[in-house]
Design an enzyme around this catalytic site. Structure first.
Site, PDB file in Angstrom:
ATOM      1  CD  GLN A  63      -7.191  -4.906   4.035  1.00 46.87           C
ATOM      2  OE1 GLN A  63      -8.177  -5.519   4.216  1.00 46.87           O
ATOM      3  NE2 GLN A  63      -7.264  -3.561   3.629  1.00 46.87           N
ATOM      4  CG  HIS A  74      -1.958   0.909   1.416  1.00 40.92           C
ATOM      5  ND1 HIS A  74      -1.810   2.261   1.737  1.00 40.92           N
ATOM      6  CD2 HIS A  74      -3.254   1.011   1.167  1.00 40.92           C
ATOM      7  CE1 HIS A  74      -2.740   2.820   1.815  1.00 40.92           C
ATOM      8  NE2 HIS A  74      -3.787   2.020   1.594  1.00 40.92           N
ATOM      9  CB  CYS A 120      -3.715   3.157  -1.564  1.00 34.00           C
ATOM     10  SG  CYS A 120      -4.834   4.370  -1.309  1.00 34.00           S
ATOM     11  CE  LYS A 179      -7.708  -0.185   5.981  1.00 31.91           C
ATOM     12  NZ  LYS A 179      -8.045  -0.007   4.619  1.00 31.91           N
ATOM     13  CG  ASP A 193       0.443  -2.631   6.136  1.00 32.81           C
ATOM     14  OD1 ASP A 193      -0.618  -2.707   7.030  1.00 32.81           O
ATOM     15  OD2 ASP A 193       0.467  -1.917   5.191  1.00 32.81           O
TER      16      ASP A 193
HETATM   17  N1  PMP Z   1      -1.791  -0.963   4.454  1.00 27.82           N
HETATM   18  C1  PMP Z   1      -2.858  -1.663   4.031  1.00 27.82           C
HETATM   19  C2  PMP Z   1      -2.472  -2.904   3.492  1.00 27.82           C
HETATM   20  C3  PMP Z   1      -4.272  -1.337   4.041  1.00 27.82           C
HETATM   21  O1  PMP Z   1      -5.355  -1.840   3.597  1.00 27.82           O
HETATM   22  C4  PMP Z   1      -4.412   0.044   4.292  1.00 27.82           C
HETATM   23  C5  PMP Z   1      -5.789   0.896   4.168  1.00 27.82           C
HETATM   24  N2  PMP Z   1      -6.334   0.603   2.999  1.00 27.82           N
HETATM   25  C6  PMP Z   1      -3.254   1.040   4.816  1.00 27.82           C
HETATM   26  C7  PMP Z   1      -1.962   0.540   4.836  1.00 27.82           C
HETATM   27  C8  PMP Z   1      -3.642   2.349   5.339  1.00 27.82           C
HETATM   28  O2  PMP Z   1      -4.488   2.249   6.405  1.00 27.82           O
HETATM   29  P1  PMP Z   1      -4.910   3.601   6.938  1.00 27.82           P
HETATM   30  O3  PMP Z   1      -5.772   4.410   5.711  1.00 27.82           O
HETATM   31  O4  PMP Z   1      -6.114   3.083   7.989  1.00 27.82           O
HETATM   32  O5  PMP Z   1      -4.084   4.313   7.672  1.00 27.82           O
END
Ligand code: PMP
Length: 390
Positions: free
Chosen positions: A188, A112, A349, A211, A185
């Site tokens: 998910q 991401h 993203c 999440k 990270d």
């Molecule tokens: N890493 C991953 C794998 C994600 O899916 C996300 C959210 N889509 C993020 C980072 C970023 O998370 P947040 O927007 O809650 O900071």
């Protein structure tokens, strides 16, 4: 499973019952989480860390109990290893301060943007683990990339676009053979299966409350105490100091060193309620239901002519990215929306991942325990409508 606990799921859009398949972006909240937040504001609202009055003591206790609940949820050794932040993004930005200009960091091609851009802001040199065509990491390439010049490995546990679940325990052990710390990270993965930081032996871990059925605005950094102690404060202000003088300021200990200013107290309390909710439901039940949904949906989707699933790793969570001949992912999502089916379309993203698979965007279905096979049927019928239109 337990769908009735989620008030937002009980509604119609465009006159059709809502099918919420955008759980990878954010999950819906159970009544227990909504109630915990309102209960705090209705009864105990006060700032933390500073007061001696009754409400302040209650707020303090609730906030620190929330920290304890996170510690237990991920089986950290110490509560001071749990830092409250706004979410995964802020967590990685905080941790990026362990990296200096020119340091080498290993990430992967499925990251991401939250696990790419913070390292670039620190002017790190990025070494990127390539992907196999099915969306798995190329572990042989990874092994060859590990050497003494690498300062950190920072990888996603589960891809938000492909659903791939990475073999992080093995990857951590390989990195540790070369004394390289590993950041996971878990944005998910946190809601799809149990995570035990001591068993994984990860050095750092981040996730977002929203999440895992908790509120937005709250997230977690976990780090091994000895390593967190070495990272300088990320933000300055109240609560993170020992002594402030105009000549010199000293900082307090973990976890407060990284929690400058008034934190999201209600968010932490909501997250506590969410983690309790998930624990009561049980990951065994969640995993088996989500696996059933994933198998069912993949089979139905594969049967649609001209639809191609991107990401077919053997170990994957309940996320399916796909493209369809002629129809752009945004058109697919718009047509599905009119049928009451909420999915996401775009690069999610993960722009470098789009480039890797040579697509401008994908449509993405992301399911969780409150979804049903009946909802998959509704989604599939809507996809046949897309085919008719294009
Ligand atoms: N890493 C991953 C794998 C994600 O899916 C996300 C959210 N889509 C993020 C980072 C970023 O998370 P947040 O927007 O809650 O900071």
């Amino acid at each position: 499973m337990n769908r009735q606990d989620f008030p937002a799921l009980n509604q119609q859009v465009y006159g059709k019952p809502l099918v919420y398949f955008d759980n990878a972006a954010t999950t819906q909240k159970p009544q227990a989480v909504i109630d915990a937040i309102s209960h705090f504001y209705q009864n105990n609202n006060a700032n933390v860390h500073r007061g001696v009055h009754a409400l302040s003591e209650r707020a303090d206790k609730a906030y620190e109990n929330a920290r304890k609940s996170v510690k237990e949820f991920i089986n950290a050794k110490h509560t001071q290893e749990i830092i409250f932040v706004r979410g995964t993004t802020e967590g990685i930005n905080l941790l990026s301060h362990m990296i200096n200009k020119g340091d080498e960091v290993i990430i992967s091609a499925m990251e991401h943007h939250a696990n790419i851009v913070p390292w670039q802001l620190r002017e790190a040199k990025l070494n990127v683990i390539p992907l196999l065509d099915n969306g798995e990491l190329d572990l042989n390439a990874y092994k060859n990339m590990l050497n003494e010049t690498i300062k950190l490995v920072s990888i996603t546990h589960m891809s938000n676009t492909l659903g791939t679940i990475n073999p992080v325990k093995e990857m951590i052990a390989l990195a540790h053979e070369k004394n390289i710390p590993v950041l996971l990270d878990c944005a998910q993965s946190i809601s799809h299966g149990p995570i035990d930081v001591q068993d994984l032996d990860c050095d750092f871990l981040v996730f977002s409350g929203h999440k895992i059925y908790g509120p937005t605005g709250i997230g977690i950094v976990y780090g091994k105490q000895a390593l967190l102690d070495k990272i300088p404060p990320y933000q300055g202000g109240g609560a993170m100091i020992a002594i402030v003088d105009f000549e010199k300021t000293t900082f307090t200990h973990l976890p407060y060193k990284f929690e400058a200013g008034t934190p999201d107290i209600a968010g932490a309390i909501g997250l506590h309620a969410a983690l309790d909710y998930v624990s009561a439901l049980g990951f065994d039940n969640i995993i088996s239901h989500e696996k059933k949904l994933l198998d069912y949906a993949q089979e139905k989707l594969q049967a649609i002519n001209g639809l191609r699933i991107i990401g077919t790793a053997p170990d994957k969570g309940s996320i399916i990215s796909f493209v369809m001949d002629k129809a752009h992912p945004h058109d697919i999502a718009t047509i599905l929306d009119r049928e009451g089916v909420a999915i996401r379309a775009g690069h999610h993203c993960t722009m470098p991942l789009m480039k890797r698979f040579n697509v401008p965007a994908t449509a993405r279905i992301s399911m969780t325990f409150y979804n049903t096979t009946d909802e998959i049927e509704k989604c599939v019928s809507a996809l046949y409508k897309v085919k008719e239109i294009f």
